[in-house]
Each structure stands twice: as structure tokens, then as C-alpha cells.
Design an enzyme around this catalytic site. Structure first.
Site, PDB file in Angstrom:
ATOM      1  N   HIS A   1       0.833  -1.209   0.000  1.00 25.50           N
ATOM      2  CA  HIS A   1       0.000   0.000   0.000  1.00 25.50           C
ATOM      3  C   HIS A   1       0.867   1.259   0.000  1.00 25.50           C
ATOM      4  O   HIS A   1       0.657   2.169  -0.808  1.00 25.50           O
ATOM      5  CB  HIS A   1      -0.925  -0.026   1.229  1.00 25.50           C
ATOM      6  CG  HIS A   1      -1.641   1.251   1.486  1.00 25.50           C
ATOM      7  ND1 HIS A   1      -2.910   1.499   1.023  1.00 25.50           N
ATOM      8  CD2 HIS A   1      -1.270   2.370   2.170  1.00 25.50           C
ATOM      9  CE1 HIS A   1      -3.290   2.714   1.406  1.00 25.50           C
ATOM     10  NE2 HIS A   1      -2.314   3.256   2.111  1.00 25.50           N
ATOM     11  N   GLU A   2       1.842   1.313   0.911  1.00 21.84           N
ATOM     12  CA  GLU A   2       2.676   2.509   1.018  1.00 21.84           C
ATOM     13  C   GLU A   2       3.521   2.706  -0.244  1.00 21.84           C
ATOM     14  O   GLU A   2       3.714   3.837  -0.699  1.00 21.84           O
ATOM     15  CB  GLU A   2       3.549   2.460   2.271  1.00 21.84           C
ATOM     16  CG  GLU A   2       2.773   2.406   3.588  1.00 21.84           C
ATOM     17  CD  GLU A   2       1.814   3.564   3.824  1.00 21.84           C
ATOM     18  OE1 GLU A   2       1.900   4.602   3.156  1.00 21.84           O
ATOM     19  OE2 GLU A   2       0.942   3.424   4.713  1.00 21.84           O
TER      20      GLU A   2
ATOM     21  N   HIS B   1       1.746   4.615  -2.888  1.00 25.68           N
ATOM     22  CA  HIS B   1       1.832   6.082  -2.837  1.00 25.68           C
ATOM     23  C   HIS B   1       3.054   6.575  -3.610  1.00 25.68           C
ATOM     24  O   HIS B   1       2.989   7.568  -4.323  1.00 25.68           O
ATOM     25  CB  HIS B   1       1.893   6.576  -1.393  1.00 25.68           C
ATOM     26  CG  HIS B   1       0.642   6.329  -0.623  1.00 25.68           C
ATOM     27  ND1 HIS B   1      -0.615   6.684  -1.081  1.00 25.68           N
ATOM     28  CD2 HIS B   1       0.449   5.761   0.595  1.00 25.68           C
ATOM     29  CE1 HIS B   1      -1.522   6.342  -0.182  1.00 25.68           C
ATOM     30  NE2 HIS B   1      -0.902   5.782   0.842  1.00 25.68           N
TER      31      HIS B   1
ATOM     32  N   ASP C   1      -4.704   7.635  -1.277  1.00 27.63           N
ATOM     33  CA  ASP C   1      -5.523   6.782  -0.411  1.00 27.63           C
ATOM     34  C   ASP C   1      -6.954   6.743  -0.919  1.00 27.63           C
ATOM     35  O   ASP C   1      -7.435   7.685  -1.545  1.00 27.63           O
ATOM     36  CB  ASP C   1      -5.527   7.304   1.020  1.00 27.63           C
ATOM     37  CG  ASP C   1      -4.261   6.947   1.762  1.00 27.63           C
ATOM     38  OD1 ASP C   1      -3.720   7.847   2.425  1.00 27.63           O
ATOM     39  OD2 ASP C   1      -3.827   5.796   1.698  1.00 27.63           O
TER      40      ASP C   1
END
Length: 184
Positions: free
Chosen positions: A119-120, A123, A129
Site C-alpha cells: 500500500h505505502e 503512494h 488513499d
């Protein structure tokens, strides 16, 4: 000429053309696939913590968004660190660039470490998000709850990253936001 005979002749002509074209395509298939791999943008990463998860997450992104090839080492533009407290978060510094902190308290609370790292990294690859709480959306992050173990971007998320890195040239998104801290 009847419609039936005309249709049969048209099908025969199309089949013959397809065979000629497929022969030519087969002859050029190797250079085309080689060219596609050359156009993929290499994004280097380092991980001083959660190293195994970082390697798996890099493989996930490389396989789901073929315009990006994530490789450990080099002049790393995505850097992953461990921390205790403050929440897992990413500080993007441009497309293919981020400083990421994985909070051990998030892992202790039951969140999946691989999902958090993937997920990170998302970015750093240009995704924002999406706190919709749906587990199939990787970028829904912690809003999907601790039972969510899905570390894979869905088709829409992968397509967006692929689009941002199309042609081997990153599209500038100019993000310097901090993701994940304020929405806990």
C-alpha cells in the site's frame, strides 16, 4: 453472386490475410516484447526494515503494472524504514519516489505487514488513499480492517500506475503529501 457465396469468399480472403499477417507478427514478436521491457521504468528501492515484505511488494507491483520494474538497490528512490508509533505512512517526493515508514504498532494491532508495505509503495508509484473500507482495493489501507490480508492492487489501481509510467517516462504528479497519518 449470392450473399452466401460472397460471405464465403470474404471469410476465405480474411483467413488468408490473417495467416500472412500472423506470420509477419511472429517474425517481429521478439523485438516488440524486448522493446516493451526496455520501456519499463526501473524504480529502485531499499528496505532497512520489513525487507522480505518489501521484496514481495516490489514483485507484486512489477507483475501487476508492467511499465514499472521495481529493483532492490541502486540509487534507491523508494526507501522503507521501520518505526514505532506515528502510524505507517509515505512521504512521496515525486513519481517513483517516497520515504516510507512502517509502524510496528500497526502490525501488532493485526494489520498485514505485506499489505501495508505494498500500500505505502503504491503512494510512491502515484496512487492516493481510498478509504472506502473495501478489501479488494489495496489503497483502502487500514480502513478495510485487520481481517483484510489482500496485498494486491486491483485492476483499476494497477492500470493507473501502468498509465503513469507509460512509455518508460514518468508522468509528473507533483505530490508531496503525507499519506495515512491523518486518516486513522
Amino acid at each position: 453472386m449470392s450473399l452466401r457465396k460472397f460471405s464465403a469468399a470474404l471469410v476465405a480472403a480474411a483467413s488468408a490475410s490473417a495467416m500472412l499477417v500472423s506470420g509477419a507478427a511472429a517474425a517481429t514478436a521478439a523485438p516488440a516484447s524486448a522493446e516493451a521491457s526496455v520501456l519499463a521504468r526501473t524504480v529502485y528501492y531499499s528496505a532497512s526494515a520489513y525487507s522480505n515484505e518489501a521484496a514481495q511488494a516490489a514483485q507484486i507491483w512489477s507483475s501487476r503494472a508492467p511499465n514499472v520494474q521495481m529493483v532492490r538497490g541502486g540509487n534507491a528512490t523508494i526507501r522503507i524504514y521501520g518505526t514505532t508509533g506515528g502510524g505507517s505512512r509515505a512521504y512521496p517526493c515525486g513519481l517513483g519516489c517516497a520515504t516510507i515508514y512502517i509502524d510496528s504498532r500497526d502490525i501488532a494491532a493485526g494489520h498485514n505487514a505485506l499489505r501495508i508495505v505494498t500500500h505505502e509503495i503504491g503512494h510512491g508509484l502515484g496512487l492516493p488513499d481510498n478509504y472506502n473500507g473495501i478489501c479488494s482495493y489495496l489503497m483502502s489501507g487500514g480502513s478495510a480492517g485487520t481481517s483484510c490480508r489482500n496485498p494486491y492492487p486491483n485492476a483499476q489501481e494497477a492500470a493507473r500506475v501502468n498509465q503513469l509510467f507509460a512509455g518508460g517516462v514518468a508522468t509528473t504528479v507533483g505530490r508531496t503529501d503525507v499519506y495515512d497519518v491523518a486518516n486513522r
